[in-house]
Design an enzyme around this catalytic site. Structure first.
Site, PDB file in Angstrom:
ATOM      1  N   SER A 191       0.812  -1.215   0.000  1.00  0.00           N
ATOM      2  CA  SER A 191       0.000   0.000   0.000  1.00  0.00           C
ATOM      3  C   SER A 191       0.848   1.269   0.000  1.00  0.00           C
ATOM      4  CB  SER A 191      -0.940   0.005   1.207  1.00  0.00           C
ATOM      5  OG  SER A 191      -0.215  -0.049   2.424  1.00  0.00           O
ATOM      6  N   ASP A 219      -3.088   6.764  12.099  1.00  0.00           N
ATOM      7  CA  ASP A 219      -2.319   6.052  11.077  1.00  0.00           C
ATOM      8  C   ASP A 219      -0.967   6.736  10.928  1.00  0.00           C
ATOM      9  OD1 ASP A 219      -1.211   4.949   8.809  1.00  0.00           O
ATOM     10  OD2 ASP A 219      -2.998   5.166   7.557  1.00  0.00           O
ATOM     11  N   HIS A 274       0.956   5.414   6.669  1.00  0.00           N
ATOM     12  CA  HIS A 274       0.740   5.998   5.345  1.00  0.00           C
ATOM     13  C   HIS A 274       0.945   7.510   5.383  1.00  0.00           C
ATOM     14  CE1 HIS A 274      -1.504   2.135   5.373  1.00  0.00           C
ATOM     15  NE2 HIS A 274      -0.935   2.027   4.180  1.00  0.00           N
TER      16      HIS A 274
END
Length: 447
Positions: A185, A426, A429
């Protein structure tokens, strides 16, 4: 040969874009377990000490030409029993001495040593709301981030300047070619960044996006070029190769098998690989191609990644002519899970961080040095066949650049989480525009 876009089917780009958004949404939903990296690791399962049925001599797998091809791994694959790793390697692997492998940079300048400079004149290179391919996992301003300073930082090498990003020049370099990002990702985030950087100079009717299960392709008709993303988080075959259905309790790889992915990426002209994050979730289990009884071997994550990297490196060594195909390897993307590492005595993580780290010596625990040394060792034998994009140290400074709580979450937050935003932040990312754009600016220097 790429098929020419049919202008008469003027509704298809809209349908394709809607389908693309659905695929990305499904993928992001299935990744919620990534937030538990470095947290609550489960102890290894009790080993079943049966011997695997693999036939091998010394360290190398020996397969019979009459052996039935192994069943492909998928999300339903399980281990009937598990034993400790026996020490064998994929056939063709070699023990490589650790060499002093330096990342190549144009004109002898070390592009990866420098500092972040606040620059609200030339950055950001695009507006978040203007990119139709933006992911809700990365669109921090859309999801409520009140500050925009994270968008304005420019990377400045110590002894040279980066050539300024130019989308038209990049498209000319890509004319008639396929650029493919391969990995997890984070690599998908770099791919989305590249689309955001490139799409504006291509008329809407001259571009299209074709989402498929594991490969998504952006096509610019006038340049006869594509920018693609292939989901392959562990590089070798695994039971997590479905980009949607990979929330699995048991991570199983086939360390001697890379054909599933290589049969797709071998046709690209420019390849950008990464792998790291998915190796940071505890021991992995290996089901060798020659194993007939479903007996897996368990191995720690660094050694498991090394076996996968060796299989990948063997493919590169055998199949890449650097005069015809460019291959890049992106080093590990750091996390910022522990605020005490850059602010001793503090609690929390990247939540509410608004400035980069200024100490150029900073190195967080999210970037494993043993893994870094292993990757350097494997890449050293490939020499001119692979260019290393060493984004780790420069990204270490950007504790402010993560999506944090400013992204779409695919499950409703609990009252306890909402009362403590750091608990669901998070810190893996990256917001866009932001850090991943700089990775692509660095990639641009090699064209």
């Amino acid at each position: 040969m790429m098929q020419k876009w049919n202008k008469k089917r003027n509704q298809f780009p809209v349908i394709a874009l809607v389908f693309f958004i659905f695929i990305v949404a499904s993928i992001l939903y299935s990744e919620r377990h990534i937030q538990l990296i470095h947290q609550n690791q489960q102890p290894p399962q009790t080993h079943n000490h049966h011997q695997p049925s693999i036939k091998h001599t010394g360290l190398f797998l020996k397969s019979s030409p009459h052996t039935t091809p192994p069943v492909a791994l998928d999300s339903s694959t399980t281990c009937k029993s598990t034993v400790t790793y026996s020490g064998m390697k994929p056939e063709g692997s070699v023990d490589t001495p650790e060499l002093d492998h330096q990342e190549e940079s144009p004109e002898g300048c070390d592009l990866f040593s420098g500092n972040w400079v606040f620059d609200n004149t030339t950055h950001p290179l695009y507006n978040e709301s203007d990119c139709p391919y933006m992911s809700d996992q990365l669109a921090c301003h859309k999801h409520g981030r009140p500050d925009l300073e994270y968008q304005y930082w420019r990377w400045q090498p110590h002894n040279c300047n980066l050539k300024r990003w130019n989308a038209t020049v990049m498209w000319e370099k890509l004319r008639g070619k396929r650029l493919m990002f391969v990995g997890d990702s984070l690599n998908r985030g770099q791919w989305i960044s590249m689309l955001c950087l490139l799409h504006s100079v291509v008329p809407a009717e001259k571009r299209s996006i074709t989402p498929q299960a594991h490969l998504t392709t952006f096509r610019a008709e006038d340049y006869n070029a594509t920018v693609e993303f292939l989901w392959a988080p562990l590089l070798v075959e695994s039971n997590s190769d479905d980009p949607v259905n990979h929330r699995l309790e048991e991570r199983i790889i086939r360390p001697d098998s890379i054909l599933r992915h290589a049969s797709v990426w071998e046709h690209a002209d420019i390849l950008v690989f990464n792998t790291y994050l998915w190796w940071r979730q505890g021991p992995v289990k290996m089901l060798w191609s020659g194993e007939l009884n479903g007996i897996c071997e368990e191995i720690d994550e660094v050694r498991g990644m090394e076996l996968a990297m060796e299989t990948w490196a063997n493919w590169v060594a055998s199949n890449v002519d650097p005069l015809k195909k460019k291959v890049f390897f992106v080093t590990m993307s750091p996390t910022h899970q522990l605020k005490e590492e850059w602010e001793p005595g503090s609690e929390g993580n990247c939540y509410n961080e608004k400035m980069p780290i200024e100490d150029e010596r900073y190195w967080g625990s999210g970037s494993d040095l043993a893994t870094m040394r292993m990757v350097k060792k494997v890449l050293s034998r490939l020499r001119s066949k692979v260019t290393v994009l060493n984004i780790t140290q420069l990204s270490e400074y950007r504790k402010d650049g993560h999506s944090s709580i400013y992204r779409k979450f695919w499950e409703k937050r609990t009252p306890e989480q909402l009362a403590n935003p750091a608990s669901y932040s998070d810190c893996i990312h990256w917001c866009l525009p932001g850090v991943s754009d700089v990775w692509n600016e660095l990639l641009f220097q090699f064209f």
